[in-house]
Scaffold this motif. Structure first.
Motif, PDB file in Angstrom:
ATOM      1  N   PRO A 223       7.568 -31.719 -13.655  1.00 30.94           N
ATOM      2  CA  PRO A 223       7.424 -33.144 -13.342  1.00 30.94           C
ATOM      3  C   PRO A 223       7.747 -33.449 -11.882  1.00 30.94           C
ATOM      4  CG  PRO A 223       8.718 -32.804 -15.355  1.00 30.94           C
ATOM      5  CD  PRO A 223       8.603 -31.476 -14.689  1.00 30.94           C
ATOM      6  N   ALA A 224       7.265 -34.612 -11.444  1.00 29.88           N
ATOM      7  CA  ALA A 224       7.443 -35.006 -10.056  1.00 29.88           C
ATOM      8  C   ALA A 224       8.898 -35.322  -9.757  1.00 29.88           C
ATOM      9  CB  ALA A 224       6.573 -36.226  -9.758  1.00 29.88           C
ATOM     10  N   GLY A 225       9.233 -35.289  -8.491  1.00 29.73           N
ATOM     11  CA  GLY A 225      10.587 -35.608  -8.069  1.00 29.73           C
ATOM     12  C   GLY A 225      10.982 -37.033  -8.436  1.00 29.73           C
ATOM     13  N   ASN A 226      12.255 -37.213  -8.823  1.00 29.51           N
ATOM     14  CA  ASN A 226      12.865 -38.500  -9.180  1.00 29.51           C
ATOM     15  C   ASN A 226      12.449 -39.027 -10.561  1.00 29.51           C
ATOM     16  OD1 ASN A 226      14.277 -38.693  -6.689  1.00 29.51           O
ATOM     17  ND2 ASN A 226      12.385 -39.422  -5.704  1.00 29.51           N
ATOM     18  N   GLU A 227      11.626 -38.272 -11.285  1.00 34.39           N
ATOM     19  CA  GLU A 227      11.300 -38.682 -12.651  1.00 34.39           C
ATOM     20  C   GLU A 227      12.464 -38.327 -13.581  1.00 34.39           C
ATOM     21  OE1 GLU A 227       7.701 -37.328 -14.314  1.00 34.39           O
ATOM     22  OE2 GLU A 227       6.406 -38.301 -12.827  1.00 34.39           O
ATOM     23  N   PRO A 228      12.788 -39.194 -14.585  1.00 32.52           N
ATOM     24  CA  PRO A 228      13.865 -38.865 -15.527  1.00 32.52           C
ATOM     25  C   PRO A 228      13.404 -37.832 -16.545  1.00 32.52           C
ATOM     26  CG  PRO A 228      12.891 -40.972 -16.109  1.00 32.52           C
ATOM     27  CD  PRO A 228      12.225 -40.538 -14.828  1.00 32.52           C
ATOM     28  N   ALA A 229      14.293 -36.916 -16.871  1.00 33.18           N
ATOM     29  CA  ALA A 229      13.987 -35.885 -17.866  1.00 33.18           C
ATOM     30  C   ALA A 229      15.304 -35.345 -18.414  1.00 33.18           C
ATOM     31  CB  ALA A 229      13.162 -34.764 -17.253  1.00 33.18           C
ATOM     32  N   PRO A 230      15.317 -34.885 -19.663  1.00 37.69           N
ATOM     33  CA  PRO A 230      16.547 -34.320 -20.226  1.00 37.69           C
ATOM     34  C   PRO A 230      16.842 -32.955 -19.621  1.00 37.69           C
ATOM     35  CG  PRO A 230      14.753 -34.121 -21.793  1.00 37.69           C
ATOM     36  CD  PRO A 230      14.228 -34.939 -20.652  1.00 37.69           C
ATOM     37  N   PRO A 231      18.105 -32.569 -19.544  1.00 35.03           N
ATOM     38  CA  PRO A 231      18.446 -31.238 -19.038  1.00 35.03           C
ATOM     39  C   PRO A 231      17.739 -30.161 -19.850  1.00 35.03           C
ATOM     40  CG  PRO A 231      20.414 -32.583 -19.275  1.00 35.03           C
ATOM     41  CD  PRO A 231      19.299 -33.339 -19.924  1.00 35.03           C
ATOM     42  N   GLY A 232      17.393 -29.071 -19.170  1.00 35.84           N
ATOM     43  CA  GLY A 232      16.716 -27.977 -19.850  1.00 35.84           C
ATOM     44  C   GLY A 232      15.215 -28.005 -19.707  1.00 35.84           C
ATOM     45  N   VAL A 233      14.680 -29.108 -19.182  1.00 33.55           N
ATOM     46  CA  VAL A 233      13.232 -29.185 -18.983  1.00 33.55           C
ATOM     47  C   VAL A 233      12.819 -28.189 -17.897  1.00 33.55           C
ATOM     48  CG1 VAL A 233      11.411 -30.654 -18.025  1.00 33.55           C
ATOM     49  CG2 VAL A 233      12.911 -31.521 -19.813  1.00 33.55           C
ATOM     50  N   THR A 234      11.685 -27.555 -18.095  1.00 34.15           N
ATOM     51  CA  THR A 234      11.180 -26.586 -17.118  1.00 34.15           C
ATOM     52  C   THR A 234      10.361 -27.299 -16.044  1.00 34.15           C
ATOM     53  OG1 THR A 234      11.105 -24.829 -18.773  1.00 34.15           O
ATOM     54  CG2 THR A 234       9.739 -24.539 -16.798  1.00 34.15           C
ATOM     55  N   VAL A 235      10.697 -27.011 -14.784  1.00 34.06           N
ATOM     56  CA  VAL A 235       9.988 -27.599 -13.641  1.00 34.06           C
ATOM     57  C   VAL A 235       9.103 -26.507 -13.016  1.00 34.06           C
ATOM     58  CG1 VAL A 235      10.213 -28.759 -11.420  1.00 34.06           C
ATOM     59  CG2 VAL A 235      11.907 -29.171 -13.234  1.00 34.06           C
ATOM     60  N   ARG A 236       7.841 -26.845 -12.819  1.00 31.74           N
ATOM     61  CA  ARG A 236       6.889 -25.908 -12.198  1.00 31.74           C
ATOM     62  C   ARG A 236       6.696 -26.290 -10.731  1.00 31.74           C
ATOM     63  NH1 ARG A 236       5.741 -26.584 -17.407  1.00 31.74           N
ATOM     64  NH2 ARG A 236       5.165 -24.747 -18.641  1.00 31.74           N
ATOM     65  N   LEU A 237       6.803 -25.294  -9.871  1.00 36.36           N
ATOM     66  CA  LEU A 237       6.715 -25.523  -8.428  1.00 36.36           C
ATOM     67  C   LEU A 237       5.475 -24.833  -7.861  1.00 36.36           C
ATOM     68  CD1 LEU A 237      10.457 -24.865  -7.480  1.00 36.36           C
ATOM     69  CD2 LEU A 237       9.370 -27.062  -7.999  1.00 36.36           C
ATOM     70  N   ARG A 238       4.749 -25.600  -7.028  1.00 34.47           N
ATOM     71  CA  ARG A 238       3.641 -25.008  -6.277  1.00 34.47           C
ATOM     72  C   ARG A 238       4.163 -24.629  -4.893  1.00 34.47           C
ATOM     73  NH1 ARG A 238       1.357 -29.565  -8.294  1.00 34.47           N
ATOM     74  NH2 ARG A 238       1.225 -30.527  -6.215  1.00 34.47           N
ATOM     75  N   VAL A 239       3.856 -23.405  -4.491  1.00 33.83           N
ATOM     76  CA  VAL A 239       4.402 -22.867  -3.239  1.00 33.83           C
ATOM     77  C   VAL A 239       3.245 -22.462  -2.317  1.00 33.83           C
ATOM     78  CG1 VAL A 239       5.854 -21.076  -2.209  1.00 33.83           C
ATOM     79  CG2 VAL A 239       6.448 -22.045  -4.446  1.00 33.83           C
ATOM     80  N   ALA A 240       3.357 -22.929  -1.064  1.00 39.56           N
ATOM     81  CA  ALA A 240       2.303 -22.628  -0.076  1.00 39.56           C
ATOM     82  C   ALA A 240       2.183 -21.117   0.121  1.00 39.56           C
ATOM     83  CB  ALA A 240       2.610 -23.311   1.247  1.00 39.56           C
ATOM     84  N   THR A 241       0.950 -20.658   0.023  1.00 39.22           N
ATOM     85  CA  THR A 241       0.678 -19.229   0.154  1.00 39.22           C
ATOM     86  C   THR A 241      -0.543 -19.051   1.056  1.00 39.22           C
ATOM     87  OG1 THR A 241       1.481 -18.889  -2.098  1.00 39.22           O
ATOM     88  CG2 THR A 241       0.217 -17.098  -1.112  1.00 39.22           C
ATOM     89  N   ALA A 242      -0.462 -18.081   1.924  1.00 38.15           N
ATOM     90  CA  ALA A 242      -1.599 -17.819   2.815  1.00 38.15           C
ATOM     91  C   ALA A 242      -2.774 -17.328   1.993  1.00 38.15           C
ATOM     92  CB  ALA A 242      -1.217 -16.787   3.862  1.00 38.15           C
ATOM     93  N   PRO A 243      -3.953 -17.826   2.284  1.00 42.30           N
ATOM     94  CA  PRO A 243      -5.126 -17.377   1.519  1.00 42.30           C
ATOM     95  C   PRO A 243      -5.397 -15.899   1.756  1.00 42.30           C
ATOM     96  CG  PRO A 243      -5.791 -18.700   3.403  1.00 42.30           C
ATOM     97  CD  PRO A 243      -4.298 -18.795   3.336  1.00 42.30           C
ATOM     98  N   ARG A 244      -5.889 -15.270   0.710  1.00 38.06           N
ATOM     99  CA  ARG A 244      -6.211 -13.857   0.837  1.00 38.06           C
ATOM    100  C   ARG A 244      -7.424 -13.677   1.736  1.00 38.06           C
ATOM    101  NH1 ARG A 244      -5.786 -11.541  -5.383  1.00 38.06           N
ATOM    102  NH2 ARG A 244      -3.530 -11.982  -5.669  1.00 38.06           N
ATOM    103  N   GLU A 245      -7.353 -12.588   2.509  1.00 36.23           N
ATOM    104  CA  GLU A 245      -8.496 -12.289   3.382  1.00 36.23           C
ATOM    105  C   GLU A 245      -9.641 -11.750   2.542  1.00 36.23           C
ATOM    106  OE1 GLU A 245      -7.272  -9.609   6.361  1.00 36.23           O
ATOM    107  OE2 GLU A 245      -5.854 -11.010   7.313  1.00 36.23           O
ATOM    108  N   GLN A 246     -10.824 -12.198   2.867  1.00 28.69           N
ATOM    109  CA  GLN A 246     -12.021 -11.758   2.144  1.00 28.69           C
ATOM    110  C   GLN A 246     -12.425 -10.368   2.609  1.00 28.69           C
ATOM    111  OE1 GLN A 246     -13.321 -13.426  -0.356  1.00 28.69           O
ATOM    112  NE2 GLN A 246     -11.837 -15.103  -0.118  1.00 28.69           N
TER     113      GLN A 246
END
Length: 246
Positions: A223-246
């Motif tokens: 979930p997005a930052g500052n949204e309420p949620a009960p403890p134990g909820v799993t948060v998924r993070l997108r992380v900047a990654t360099a694109p693979r070279e073709q």
């Protein structure tokens, strides 16, 4: 003087002698056997509210015979207290009359059923089956499932008067926390912060579409930052990654 005339003249003397004997007998009988000549009727005292022992002693002193009658549960009356009597107070009765005393068995009680772990609906049904009523129901944050009974007052197994109420506490579910906004942080620091607060962190999701973000930094979260949620909820993070070279 004829025999008949002599007999007639002796009749008054015989009557006087018999009367004297009868009078003397009555005097002796009165002092020696008064109970056979004088009635012993007595007013029945009012013993309602006394203990059976005290009431019995008072009745026996007046010549009555106390006897236990009906036993019944009564709120506000101690066990063994006289609730009623027959004959009624002030009735004039002969000595030896039985006086029947109805007695209290005190307040009827029952054991509070075990409610902890039940749903609210099941707890209310258990109380109803025990002859009790549901009292105040309060809610408290807890890791237990929402609506599950956490405690009761009186506690399960304790004796309580009938009728009476039993209050209990139910779970409102886990506390709601605001999810920290970790965008812009590195995945390692973001994951550490989220876990310290009480959330779980899923493996990083590579993000090759966000331009300008330093490699290895968080570009988004669910979930997005500052949204309420009960403890134990799993948060998924997108992380900047360099694109693979073709």
């Amino acid at each position: 003087m004829t025999l008949r005339g002599s007999a007639r003249r002796s009749i008054p003397y015989l009557v006087a002698i018999m009367s004297g004997f009868l009078f003397a007998y009555l005097i002796v009988a009165f002092f020696i056997f008064p109970a056979h000549l004088v009635t012993s009727d007595t007013k029945v005292p009012n013993v309602v509210g006394q203990t059976f022992e005290n009431a019995s002693a008072q009745l026996q002193k007046l010549g009555f015979k106390p006897q236990k009658g009906e036993l019944r549960f009564t709120a506000g009356s101690a066990s063994g207290q006289v609730l009623g009597q027959n004959p009624l107070p002030d009735a004039v009765m002969p000595s030896g009359t039985k006086v029947v005393l109805d007695l209290s068995q005190g307040q009827r009680t029952t054991s509070v059923p075990q409610l902890v772990g039940l749903s609210r609906q099941a707890a209310e049904l258990a109380l109803q089956n025990a002859g009790l009523e549901s009292g105040d129901v309060t809610q408290r944050e807890s890791p237990s499932p929402r609506g599950q009974v956490l405690s009761s007052s009186p506690a399960g197994g304790e004796k309580t008067p009938l009728p009476s109420e039993v209050a209990f506490v139910v779970s409102g579910g886990p506390a709601q926390l605001a999810i920290p906004d970790v965008t812009g942080q590195t995945y390692a620091s973001a994951a550490q912060l989220l876990m310290q607060v009480g959330f779980r962190v899923a493996p990083a999701v590579p993000d090759t579409l966000t331009s300008g973000a330093p490699e290895g930094t968080v570009t988004g979260q669910d979930p997005a930052g500052n949204e309420p949620a009960p403890p134990g909820v799993t948060v998924r993070l997108r992380v900047a990654t360099a694109p693979r070279e073709q």
